[in-house]
Enzyme design. Structure first.
Site, PDB file in Angstrom:
ATOM      1  N   SER A 237       0.792  -1.229   0.000  1.00 53.63           N
ATOM      2  CA  SER A 237       0.000   0.000   0.000  1.00 53.63           C
ATOM      3  C   SER A 237       0.829   1.287   0.000  1.00 53.63           C
ATOM      4  CB  SER A 237      -0.931   0.009   1.211  1.00 53.63           C
ATOM      5  OG  SER A 237      -0.182  -0.290   2.362  1.00 53.63           O
TER       6      SER A 237
ATOM      7  N   THR B  75       1.661   7.063  -0.219  1.00 55.87           N
ATOM      8  CA  THR B  75       0.755   5.931  -0.410  1.00 55.87           C
ATOM      9  C   THR B  75       0.652   5.541  -1.880  1.00 55.87           C
ATOM     10  OG1 THR B  75      -1.499   5.174   0.088  1.00 55.87           O
ATOM     11  CG2 THR B  75      -1.311   7.375  -0.791  1.00 55.87           C
TER      12      THR B  75
ATOM     13  N   GLY C   1      -6.177  10.495  -3.872  1.00 54.99           N
ATOM     14  CA  GLY C   1      -6.810  10.494  -2.550  1.00 54.99           C
ATOM     15  C   GLY C   1      -6.439  11.717  -1.733  1.00 54.99           C
ATOM     16  N   ASP C   2      -6.518  11.556  -0.429  1.00 60.92           N
ATOM     17  CA  ASP C   2      -6.234  12.662   0.484  1.00 60.92           C
ATOM     18  C   ASP C   2      -4.734  12.876   0.717  1.00 60.92           C
ATOM     19  OD1 ASP C   2      -6.225  10.106   1.744  1.00 60.92           O
ATOM     20  OD2 ASP C   2      -6.243  11.067   3.707  1.00 60.92           O
TER      21      ASP C   2
ATOM     22  N   GLY D 250      -6.726   6.060   5.651  1.00 57.92           N
ATOM     23  CA  GLY D 250      -8.083   5.549   5.471  1.00 57.92           C
ATOM     24  C   GLY D 250      -8.657   5.989   4.140  1.00 57.92           C
TER      25      GLY D 250
ATOM     26  N   GLY E 197      -9.655   8.043   1.552  1.00 56.18           N
ATOM     27  CA  GLY E 197      -9.296   9.437   1.364  1.00 56.18           C
ATOM     28  C   GLY E 197     -10.463  10.341   1.037  1.00 56.18           C
TER      29      GLY E 197
HETATM   30  N1  ASP Z   1      -5.665   7.566   2.362  1.00 57.20           N
HETATM   31  C1  ASP Z   1      -5.290   6.741   1.249  1.00 57.20           C
HETATM   32  C2  ASP Z   1      -6.072   7.148   0.047  1.00 57.20           C
HETATM   33  O1  ASP Z   1      -7.259   7.388   0.156  1.00 57.20           O
HETATM   34  C3  ASP Z   1      -5.521   5.298   1.444  1.00 57.20           C
HETATM   35  C4  ASP Z   1      -4.902   4.660   2.615  1.00 57.20           C
HETATM   36  O2  ASP Z   1      -4.797   5.228   3.713  1.00 57.20           O
HETATM   37  O3  ASP Z   1      -4.527   3.506   2.454  1.00 57.20           O
HETATM   38  O4  ASP Z   1      -5.508   7.159  -1.018  1.00 57.20           O
END
Ligand code: ASP
Length: 333
Positions: A91, A212, A224-225, A246, A248
């Protein structure tokens, strides 16, 4: 590859946010259950905290810098580079699970005590997106560079173009997923494994980083975030620093990390601020029971805290007493 078929399936399911199992949930559950309970109270600087079990190795990398009186900015970069280097990590970095078309696309951001910040998104075939993000911060007048432009910028600045190839483990998982090419509602837990890190150095300066490969099997081009300043990570050296992991989309809706820092500015402790941000997220995301989000924060006093939506979020804390994995408290009982 199966783009149209996947797209049709996705649109049929639009409205709910789904995600995928992309980590070794079972082993994390086991490890998380042996972790100590959440500690509260003041911790002497320097201190570094980071998300999930892979935070332990990342903290070790950061601690080498912090314990030698190095800068928090260097610590949060070098720390998460350990995770980016780990090709067994599904990840973060180039070992991450791909999007639905088979591409590994990376997002990262970094921010320092001066409020300088940089990010990259939808970046392919570069081993250390966090270092490209730092270069965006330090060498350009911009904050965020994405896609082929980010890759070009990286190559022009000395990064190598890595082979376009999934690791054996990621390829196997992707092929399994392709059999159904379908989203499944994601109930929790350790499926989200971004590494977010915030640190305070011996001088009391704060910095943060986040990197990430994003949600597995996402639509090609999805960001994502994590690379968005204020969502996946935020630092205000007068107040504190926060980061998120999490789903995002739910974090983006509430500018999550910025919100945590602003709540600390209002006087809430890091844990209270993380908890209040989770409560805001619940209020703004009707699908909150189907997703996981965790926040981490440090304030200017060196106090830290965490709070998650669901059971299962853990984080690593390193200070002068050691480097330990802790279970986070959570909202959905
Ligand atoms: N926050 C990340 C995203 O949404 C995903 C993750 O935390 O694994 O891309």
């Amino acid at each position: 590859m199966t783009t149209r078929r996947n797209f049709l399936k996705f649109t049929a399911l639009a409205g709910s946010l789904f995600a995928f199992s992309k980590s070794k949930a079972a082993s994390l559950v086991e490890e998380s259950s042996i972790a100590a309970s959440l500690p509260d109270g003041k911790v002497a600087k320097p201190i570094v905290i980071s998300t999930w079990k892979h935070g332990l190795a990342a903290n070790d990398g950061a601690w080498k810098i912090l314990s030698a009186n190095g800068a928090a900015l260097d610590a949060v970069e070098k720390g998460v580079m350990v995770t980016e280097d780990d090709l067994t990590n599904l990840s973060v970095g180039l070992g991450g699970l791909p999007d639905r078309d088979g591409n590994v696309t990376l997002d990262a951001s970094i921010m320092d005590e001066k409020g300088r910040c940089g990010g990259v998104a939808f970046l392919e075939r570069i081993k250390h997106p966090i270092s490209v993000a730092r270069m965006v911060m330090e060498k350009t007048p911009h904050v965020l560079i994405v896609g082929s432009g980010a890759q070009k910028f990286a190559l022009e600045n000395g990064f190598n173009l890595e082979p376009k190839k999934l690791t054996a483990e990621a390829e196997k998982a992707y092929k399994d997923w392709l059999k159904k090419s379908d989203y499944k509602p994601m109930m929790n837990i350790e499926n989200h494994d971004t590494i977010g890190m915030v640190a305070m150095d011996m001088s009391g300066n704060l910095s943060g980083s986040c990197t990430t490969s994003g949600l597995a099997y996402k639509i090609n081009g999805r960001v994502g975030d994590s690379p968005i300043i204020g969502a996946g990570m935020y630092v205000d050296n007068e107040v504190g620093a926060a980061c998120a992991t999490g789903v995002g989309e739910t974090v983006l809706r509430i500018c999550g990390s910025y919100l945590v820092v602003e709540l600390m500015r209002q006087g809430f402790s890091p844990k209270e601020a993380c908890k209040k941000a989770i409560e805001r997220l619940v209020a703004k995301n009707p699908n909150y029971k189907e997703v996981q989000v965790g926040f981490l924060a440090i304030n200017k006093k060196g106090e830290h805290g965490a709070f998650a939506l669901q059971k299962g979020f853990n984080y690593a804390l390193a200070d002068s007493t050691g480097n330990t994995l802790y279970d986070s408290e959570y909202y959905c009982k």
